[in-house]
Design a protein around this motif. Structure first.
Motif, PDB file in Angstrom:
ATOM      1  N   SER A  11      50.823  42.886 -20.041  1.00 53.63           N
ATOM      2  CA  SER A  11      50.710  41.433 -20.089  1.00 53.63           C
ATOM      3  C   SER A  11      52.095  40.837 -19.887  1.00 53.63           C
ATOM      4  O   SER A  11      53.084  41.374 -20.387  1.00 53.63           O
ATOM      5  N   PHE A  12      52.140  39.726 -19.163  1.00 53.98           N
ATOM      6  CA  PHE A  12      53.429  39.092 -18.901  1.00 53.98           C
ATOM      7  C   PHE A  12      53.215  37.650 -18.468  1.00 53.98           C
ATOM      8  O   PHE A  12      52.093  37.241 -18.166  1.00 53.98           O
ATOM      9  N   GLN A  13      54.295  36.921 -18.461  1.00 56.42           N
ATOM     10  CA  GLN A  13      54.308  35.592 -17.875  1.00 56.42           C
ATOM     11  C   GLN A  13      55.014  35.704 -16.530  1.00 56.42           C
ATOM     12  O   GLN A  13      55.974  36.472 -16.397  1.00 56.42           O
ATOM     13  N   ALA A  14      54.531  34.954 -15.566  1.00 61.29           N
ATOM     14  CA  ALA A  14      55.124  35.003 -14.232  1.00 61.29           C
ATOM     15  C   ALA A  14      55.356  33.582 -13.733  1.00 61.29           C
ATOM     16  O   ALA A  14      54.440  32.749 -13.769  1.00 61.29           O
TER      17      ALA A  14
ATOM     18  N   LEU B 248      53.825  28.364 -13.780  1.00 63.35           N
ATOM     19  CA  LEU B 248      53.990  29.430 -14.757  1.00 63.35           C
ATOM     20  C   LEU B 248      52.609  29.949 -15.133  1.00 63.35           C
ATOM     21  O   LEU B 248      51.722  29.173 -15.475  1.00 63.35           O
ATOM     22  N   TRP B 249      52.437  31.279 -15.051  1.00 70.67           N
ATOM     23  CA  TRP B 249      51.143  31.918 -15.288  1.00 70.67           C
ATOM     24  C   TRP B 249      51.229  32.916 -16.439  1.00 70.67           C
ATOM     25  O   TRP B 249      52.258  33.568 -16.616  1.00 70.67           O
ATOM     26  N   GLN B 250      50.129  33.068 -17.150  1.00 67.04           N
ATOM     27  CA  GLN B 250      49.943  34.192 -18.059  1.00 67.04           C
ATOM     28  C   GLN B 250      49.091  35.207 -17.310  1.00 67.04           C
ATOM     29  O   GLN B 250      48.017  34.854 -16.800  1.00 67.04           O
ATOM     30  N   VAL B 251      49.559  36.443 -17.236  1.00 59.85           N
ATOM     31  CA  VAL B 251      48.858  37.482 -16.483  1.00 59.85           C
ATOM     32  C   VAL B 251      48.585  38.657 -17.416  1.00 59.85           C
ATOM     33  O   VAL B 251      49.488  39.145 -18.102  1.00 59.85           O
ATOM     34  N   ASP B 252      47.330  39.099 -17.428  1.00 60.84           N
ATOM     35  CA  ASP B 252      46.926  40.265 -18.221  1.00 60.84           C
ATOM     36  C   ASP B 252      46.302  41.275 -17.274  1.00 60.84           C
ATOM     37  O   ASP B 252      45.352  40.938 -16.540  1.00 60.84           O
ATOM     38  N   THR B 253      46.835  42.492 -17.269  1.00 63.00           N
ATOM     39  CA  THR B 253      46.377  43.513 -16.326  1.00 63.00           C
ATOM     40  C   THR B 253      45.911  44.759 -17.052  1.00 63.00           C
ATOM     41  O   THR B 253      46.357  45.057 -18.155  1.00 63.00           O
ATOM     42  N   GLY B 254      45.004  45.485 -16.417  1.00 59.46           N
ATOM     43  CA  GLY B 254      44.527  46.769 -16.919  1.00 59.46           C
ATOM     44  C   GLY B 254      44.896  47.863 -15.938  1.00 59.46           C
ATOM     45  O   GLY B 254      44.832  47.665 -14.715  1.00 59.46           O
TER      46      GLY B 254
ATOM     47  N   LEU C  46      46.136  49.822 -10.703  1.00 57.26           N
ATOM     48  CA  LEU C  46      45.709  48.558 -11.269  1.00 57.26           C
ATOM     49  C   LEU C  46      44.190  48.444 -11.152  1.00 57.26           C
ATOM     50  O   LEU C  46      43.651  48.507 -10.048  1.00 57.26           O
ATOM     51  N   ILE C  47      43.503  48.286 -12.281  1.00 54.77           N
ATOM     52  CA  ILE C  47      42.040  48.220 -12.253  1.00 54.77           C
ATOM     53  C   ILE C  47      41.497  46.833 -12.583  1.00 54.77           C
ATOM     54  O   ILE C  47      40.357  46.537 -12.260  1.00 54.77           O
ATOM     55  N   SER C  48      42.334  46.002 -13.224  1.00 54.45           N
ATOM     56  CA  SER C  48      41.850  44.663 -13.548  1.00 54.45           C
ATOM     57  C   SER C  48      43.028  43.711 -13.714  1.00 54.45           C
ATOM     58  O   SER C  48      44.145  44.129 -14.000  1.00 54.45           O
ATOM     59  N   ALA C  49      42.719  42.430 -13.535  1.00 56.25           N
ATOM     60  CA  ALA C  49      43.733  41.396 -13.752  1.00 56.25           C
ATOM     61  C   ALA C  49      43.032  40.078 -14.057  1.00 56.25           C
ATOM     62  O   ALA C  49      41.960  39.799 -13.520  1.00 56.25           O
ATOM     63  N   GLU C  50      43.643  39.320 -14.928  1.00 50.80           N
ATOM     64  CA  GLU C  50      43.222  37.954 -15.207  1.00 50.80           C
ATOM     65  C   GLU C  50      44.479  37.124 -15.304  1.00 50.80           C
ATOM     66  O   GLU C  50      45.500  37.594 -15.810  1.00 50.80           O
ATOM     67  N   TRP C  51      44.424  35.901 -14.796  1.00 51.75           N
ATOM     68  CA  TRP C  51      45.592  35.028 -14.865  1.00 51.75           C
ATOM     69  C   TRP C  51      45.134  33.608 -15.131  1.00 51.75           C
ATOM     70  O   TRP C  51      44.045  33.199 -14.733  1.00 51.75           O
ATOM     71  N   SER C  52      45.984  32.885 -15.816  1.00 46.01           N
ATOM     72  CA  SER C  52      45.697  31.473 -16.083  1.00 46.01           C
ATOM     73  C   SER C  52      47.029  30.726 -16.157  1.00 46.01           C
ATOM     74  O   SER C  52      48.035  31.270 -16.598  1.00 46.01           O
TER      75      SER C  52
ATOM     76  N   LEU D 119      49.963  28.431 -17.430  1.00 44.86           N
ATOM     77  CA  LEU D 119      50.473  28.060 -18.745  1.00 44.86           C
ATOM     78  C   LEU D 119      50.940  26.609 -18.776  1.00 44.86           C
ATOM     79  O   LEU D 119      51.007  25.991 -19.827  1.00 44.86           O
ATOM     80  N   VAL D 120      51.258  26.068 -17.607  1.00 50.00           N
ATOM     81  CA  VAL D 120      51.717  24.683 -17.492  1.00 50.00           C
ATOM     82  C   VAL D 120      50.860  24.010 -16.430  1.00 50.00           C
ATOM     83  O   VAL D 120      50.552  24.611 -15.411  1.00 50.00           O
ATOM     84  N   GLY D 121      50.496  22.786 -16.683  1.00 46.20           N
ATOM     85  CA  GLY D 121      49.746  22.040 -15.676  1.00 46.20           C
ATOM     86  C   GLY D 121      48.296  22.436 -15.604  1.00 46.20           C
ATOM     87  O   GLY D 121      47.708  22.466 -14.530  1.00 46.20           O
ATOM     88  N   ARG D 122      47.705  22.770 -16.747  1.00 44.46           N
ATOM     89  CA  ARG D 122      46.296  23.192 -16.748  1.00 44.46           C
ATOM     90  C   ARG D 122      45.386  22.099 -16.314  1.00 44.46           C
ATOM     91  O   ARG D 122      45.392  21.007 -16.537  1.00 44.46           O
TER      92      ARG D 122
END
Length: 151
Positions: free
Chosen positions: A106-109, A124-130, A140-146, A148-151
């Protein structure tokens, strides 16, 4: 004064053995995953989508975006073609092993695009990967991103 060649040879031999032993140490799984993320970022920034996609598993899924492997590749190509430059700065990366064969990262990008010294756009994104170990490599088998700013 006598030359100390035997002592020098012994010291050199021990130093060589220590270096060889250090070089033979396996790279920890967490570092392998971080290295994969760096390689993917570098490939995306340089426009090499094939290299970006290399560690993506055939059964990849991006849950929040409904993307499979092929769709992720198309999205990456579209985003790269839409901008003269893409830059990604990864921050606060946390890798967690789940047994010997699975992991999450998991990281911010901060992703920016544009042609000049200052980016034309960014988010700015929050990224969670499997991740899954496939033979000796992590894929890499999975990823979700959302955003963090400007939702």
């Amino acid at each position: 004064m006598k030359p100390r060649r035997p002592l020098a040879a012994l010291v050199l031999s021990v130093a060589t053995l220590v270096l060889l032993a250090a070089c033979g140490q396996p790279v920890p799984a967490e570092q392998q995953i971080l290295d994969r993320l760096v390689a993917m970022t570098t490939a995306l920034e340089s426009g090499d989508i094939d290299d970006f996609m290399a560690p993506v598993a055939d059964d990849f899924i991006a849950g929040n975006a409904g993307l499979d492997r092929r769709s992720l590749g198309l999205l990456a190509r579209r985003e790269r073609l839409a901008r003269s430059a893409i830059r990604v700065r990864r921050m606060a990366t946390e890798v967690e092993l789940i047994g010997d064969e699975r992991a999450t990262a998991s990281f911010q990008a901060l992703a920016t695009g544009g042609s000049g010294w200052l980016p034309d756009e960014g988010r700015l994104w929050q990224v969670d990967t499997g991740w899954r170990r496939d033979g000796g490599d992590w894929v890499l088998i999975s990823a979700e991103w959302s955003p963090l700013v400007g939702r």
